[in-house]
Design a protein around this motif. Structure first.
Motif, PDB file in Angstrom:
ATOM      1  N   LEU A   1       0.463   0.081   2.344  1.00 30.93           N
ATOM      2  CA  LEU A   1       1.041  -1.254   2.240  1.00 30.93           C
ATOM      3  C   LEU A   1       2.028  -1.347   1.083  1.00 30.93           C
ATOM      4  N   GLU A   2       1.723  -0.689  -0.036  1.00 32.79           N
ATOM      5  CA  GLU A   2       2.663  -0.664  -1.163  1.00 32.79           C
ATOM      6  C   GLU A   2       3.961   0.027  -0.765  1.00 32.79           C
ATOM      7  N   ASN A   3       3.855   1.003   0.121  1.00 37.46           N
ATOM      8  CA  ASN A   3       5.022   1.771   0.565  1.00 37.46           C
ATOM      9  C   ASN A   3       5.944   0.929   1.446  1.00 37.46           C
ATOM     10  N   ILE A   4       5.373   0.113   2.323  1.00 39.69           N
ATOM     11  CA  ILE A   4       6.195  -0.563   3.339  1.00 39.69           C
ATOM     12  C   ILE A   4       6.560  -1.992   2.980  1.00 39.69           C
ATOM     13  N   ARG A   5       5.860  -2.619   2.022  1.00 35.44           N
ATOM     14  CA  ARG A   5       6.094  -4.058   1.828  1.00 35.44           C
ATOM     15  C   ARG A   5       7.462  -4.381   1.247  1.00 35.44           C
ATOM     16  N   ASN A   6       8.138  -3.395   0.646  1.00 35.01           N
ATOM     17  CA  ASN A   6       9.484  -3.624   0.128  1.00 35.01           C
ATOM     18  C   ASN A   6      10.565  -3.327   1.167  1.00 35.01           C
ATOM     19  N   HIS A   7      10.160  -2.807   2.320  1.00 37.44           N
ATOM     20  CA  HIS A   7      11.131  -2.404   3.346  1.00 37.44           C
ATOM     21  C   HIS A   7      11.010  -3.227   4.623  1.00 37.44           C
TER      22      HIS A   7
END
Length: 803
Positions: free
Chosen positions: A625-631
């Motif tokens: 979730l940390e990986n995708i929440r900015n994208h």
């Protein structure tokens, strides 16, 4: 030579020579009574349009079939091996029909209902020479269907020892054609050596002349036999008003051959080496493509799309077992909402089977002990036990999953590659005409080499192969990492995602770290066993948690079990009516919020207490979730209360949308809302209460964890432990598009470079024919290596994510 000349008369039906004893009817000639009988059948049923589609389209009927040949199909044991599905109104069966050979065959078979009124629908797979037939068994029989197929020239090939599909092989005739072309091409090259050195003065003119005629003789089998594959394809396209990619190749072959005949007639050597070389190398490229496509088709049929385990009863206990490991005579425990993976006989419980996955009809069918249930049905009642009578039909389930009724509108989009190929041939012909016109003015001698080279060199075969091969290979890589997508269109949809929507319970959370507490009236051991028995009927994660908490002692039979999506479950045990679910479902007015998911319990309409279930998040979910929440835009749709909103907010990020106490209809409406605002939605759920949302999203993925409850509405299935790799999966799907574009650029550069030399008349047609398959090989090597590089990165990501 005989004094009288015999005239060959072709049979009106099959085109075979009628010899000396033709059979006449209605001013038409037939080679035998069998062909005449087929014509009579078609004529009586107003099906003679069959003959308008192709000249002499029929299959020779000289081999008579004995009257009782298909009597064995009346045996119920034999029928069980062949029939894929049967209910009160219809039967599904697939026949292998090796006689299928042209568009007339497809037309006639798809009109089989006009010959046999019991036949409801026929779908023909031309490449596999198979016909999928649905018929009404009250109006006809399996034997009658086989006999009517045989009567019109399409006798089914039925071998119970060969029921399992085998990996398809390249057509034997094409291999023979390649062999003939290779033999003739090699010998023509050898016999042409004196001509190559004719300018040195060391050759004999008479010998050269003899070699020219020998080359002419060797070229004839290539022109009339080996090149048939291109003739048929080109002619088939022209009959339907479409110029396919084989038309320029056929023109090149004909131009080269006719020019060579002219050269030999005027005392020159001709270009038979070029003509036979064109056919030889083009056949190599065609066989290479066919093997590639068939290899991909084989993998698509047998890839384990249904990796989810089903419970097999072993020594009295349910043991999760993967589908490929299920054997005949295994006893399967099928829970509510689970898919039946193999044909079997009900040995315990009462079934309420939803066959909409198979027939499209949503009305559930009641089945009792001793009755047969078929693969693809979904149990809508309580637990049942099924004794398998067939192995798991994964290829059959795959065909159901891919049936037309389940395809979304986005699945029907046409790839830019296929749009390009529709106009490619016209562009090539235009370039050839312009080039011929220019050289007709400047240097007529260059017309032949330039036009022939253009027709051969400019072909989108490599591009078409690149797209199919890359998509197929990416699907294989994803399946190796336990993400099973429905088709190649799903790759593109996943790559285009802009908004990801998660279900919470059973998706973000899992079985590991589950904490269950009970609050309420003291439960007796008998009541705990009843709660466990009711909870065991459902595959919902909360039901599983409560079942385990109560000791998994589900020994009571449950009557009139019912599960209401998003609300709860109910049923009768002994003389007790038990409800489990939300407060409203059980009839409780909650006075205070509980920590975690809450399941209320009621006996005989009287509330007795509640279970609180706190599920731990799956390993790797936080990092994912940390990986995708900015994208990506993120949303969570949960049926639980808002107690975990604060912790979930930290996990999802401040911009994420969190919605709690969501009914299935609420989830569906939210997906529709997102799509109306231009979002490309990826929905990830557990396949239980999310069927509508999964179906409505651009791409829906069902999370599977030790159960067989995924929804057919999903576009993909992902094993739960692989969910943390979602960002890597999306990157791989985006890379798929990049690989196709790079291959497209490479193929375009190849065509432009080849055309640059071809229009100048300085590229030999033989060299062009060699470059054609060479370009296909290079494209395959490029796409394979690039796909494997990205796949290796995906493996490395998986290792780090699971570390």
């Amino acid at each position: 030579m005989s004094d009288t000349m015999q005239t060959q008369v072709a049979c009106f039906h099959c085109g075979e020579d009628c010899n000396n004893s033709p059979v006449m009817m209605a001013e038409k000639t037939f080679c035998c009574e069998g062909c005449k009988l087929v014509y009579e059948i078609l004529h009586q049923n107003n099906l003679c349009e069959y003959y308008d589609l192709n000249a002499q389209p029929g299959v020779n009927q000289r081999m008579q079939v004995r009257r009782d040949k298909f009597a064995f199909l009346e045996d119920e044991k034999v029928q069980q091996h062949l029939i894929q599905f049967k209910d009160e109104t219809q039967v599904h069966v697939t026949f292998y029909l090796p006689q299928i050979h042209c568009s007339s065959c497809l037309w006639l078979l798809e009109n089989l209902h006009r010959l046999n009124k019991g036949v409801q629908r026929v779908t023909v797979n031309f490449s596999k020479k198979e016909a999928f037939i649905i018929y009404d068994h009250s109006a006809t029989s399996l034997r009658a269907v086989a006999e009517v197929l045989t009567a019109i020239g399409y006798e089914p090939y039925i071998s119970l020892n060969d029921m399992k599909e085998k990996k398809p092989t390249v057509q034997r005739k094409m291999v023979y054609q390649l062999g003939v072309a290779g033999f003739c091409f090699g010998n023509i090259m050898l016999l042409s050596f004196p001509e190559y050195f004719s300018g040195s003065g060391h050759t004999d003119a008479a010998m050269n002349r003899m070699f020219q005629f020998m080359n002419l003789g060797l070229s004839l089998p290539v022109f009339f036999y080996s090149a048939q594959a291109f003739y048929k394809s080109a002619w088939g396209g022209l009959k339907h008003g479409f110029l396919n990619i084989d038309v320029p190749i056929v023109l090149a072959i004909w131009v080269t051959f006719i020019r060579s005949l002219t050269e030999v007639a005027t005392g020159n050597s001709g270009y038979f080496d070029s003509m036979t070389g064109i056919v030889f190398f083009m056949l190599i490229g065609r066989i290479l493509q066919e093997k590639t496509y068939q290899g991909l088709s084989f993998d698509r049929d047998y890839t384990s799309y249904f990796p989810i385990a089903v419970s097999v009863i072993k020594e009295g206990n349910p043991v999760p077992t993967t589908l490929p490991d299920i054997k005949i005579n295994d006893t399967l425990l099928i829970h509510h909402q689970e898919l039946i993976p193999a044909d079997g006989i009900i040995s315990r419980g009462e079934a309420l089977i939803d066959y909409s996955f198979v027939t499209g009809e949503a009305a559930p069918v009641k089945k009792s002990v001793g009755e047969i249930v078929y693969a693809g049905g979904r149990q809508m009642g309580g637990n049942i036990e099924v004794l398998t009578i067939k192995e798991v039909a994964q290829s059959y389930l795959t065909s159901l999953w891919n049936r037309d009724e389940l395809k979304k509108e986005s699945d029907t989009n046409t790839s830019f590659v296929h749009l390009l190929s529709q106009y490619f041939t016209w562009v090539v012909l235009l370039i050839a005409v312009v080039t011929a016109t220019v050289w007709a003015v400047k240097d007529p001698a260059r017309i032949w080499p330039s036009v022939t080279a253009i027709l051969i060199i400019a072909c989108p075969c490599a591009l078409l192969l690149a797209s199919s091969f890359t998509n197929g290979h990416i699907l294989r890589i994803l399946s190796r990492h336990k993400l099973y997508l429905r088709n190649a269109q799903s790759i593109e949809n996943l790559a285009n995602t802009t908004h990801i929507v998660f279900d919470k319970t059973g998706t973000l959370t899992g079985k590991s770290g589950t904490e269950v507490r009970y609050v309420g009236d003291t439960l007796s051991p008998m009541q705990e066993m009843m709660i466990s028995s009711l909870a065991a009927q459902s595959t919902h994660p909360l039901s599983n948690a409560i079942n385990n908490y109560c000791g998994n002692s589900s020994s009571y039979p449950v009557r009139e079990f019912k599960e209401t999506a998003g609300d709860g479950i109910s049923g009768w045990i002994e003389n007790q009516y038990i409800r489990m679910g939300s407060a409203a479902f059980v009839g409780i007015d909650p006075k205070e919020e509980q920590d975690g998911s809450v399941v209320y319990i009621g006996f005989n309409e009287k509330p007795v207490g509640l279970f609180t279930v706190r599920n731990g998040y799956r390993p790797g979910i936080r990092g994912m979730l940390e990986n995708i929440r900015n994208h990506y835009n993120l949303s969570v749709l949960s049926g639980d209360n808002t107690r975990e909103a604060a912790s979930l907010r930290i996990l999802m990020g401040s911009s994420a949308t969190l919605r709690f106490e969501q009914k299935p209809t609420d989830k569906l409406d939210y997906i529709i809302h997102l799509r109306q605002h231009g979002e490309k939605v990826l929905m990830i759920g557990d396949g239980l209460n999310d069927a509508g949302a999964l179906r409505q999203s651009d791409i829906g993925i069902s999370v599977a964890e030790s159960t067989n409850n995924f929804t057919p509405a999903s576009d993909g299935i992902i094993e739960a432990q692989q969910l943390s790799m979602l960002p890597a999966f999306i990157r791989l799907c985006k890379a798929n598009k990049h690989i196709v574009i790079i291959s497209f650029i490479m193929s375009l550069a190849y065509n432009i470079t080849g055309l640059y030399f071809a229009v100048q008349g300085i590229l030999s047609p033989l060299v062009a024919a060699i470059l054609m398959p060479a370009s296909s090989i290079s494209i395959i090597l490029l796409t394979y290596s690039m796909s494997e590089i990205y796949g290796k990165r995906l493996s490395d990501k998986g290792l780090s994510a699971n570390a």
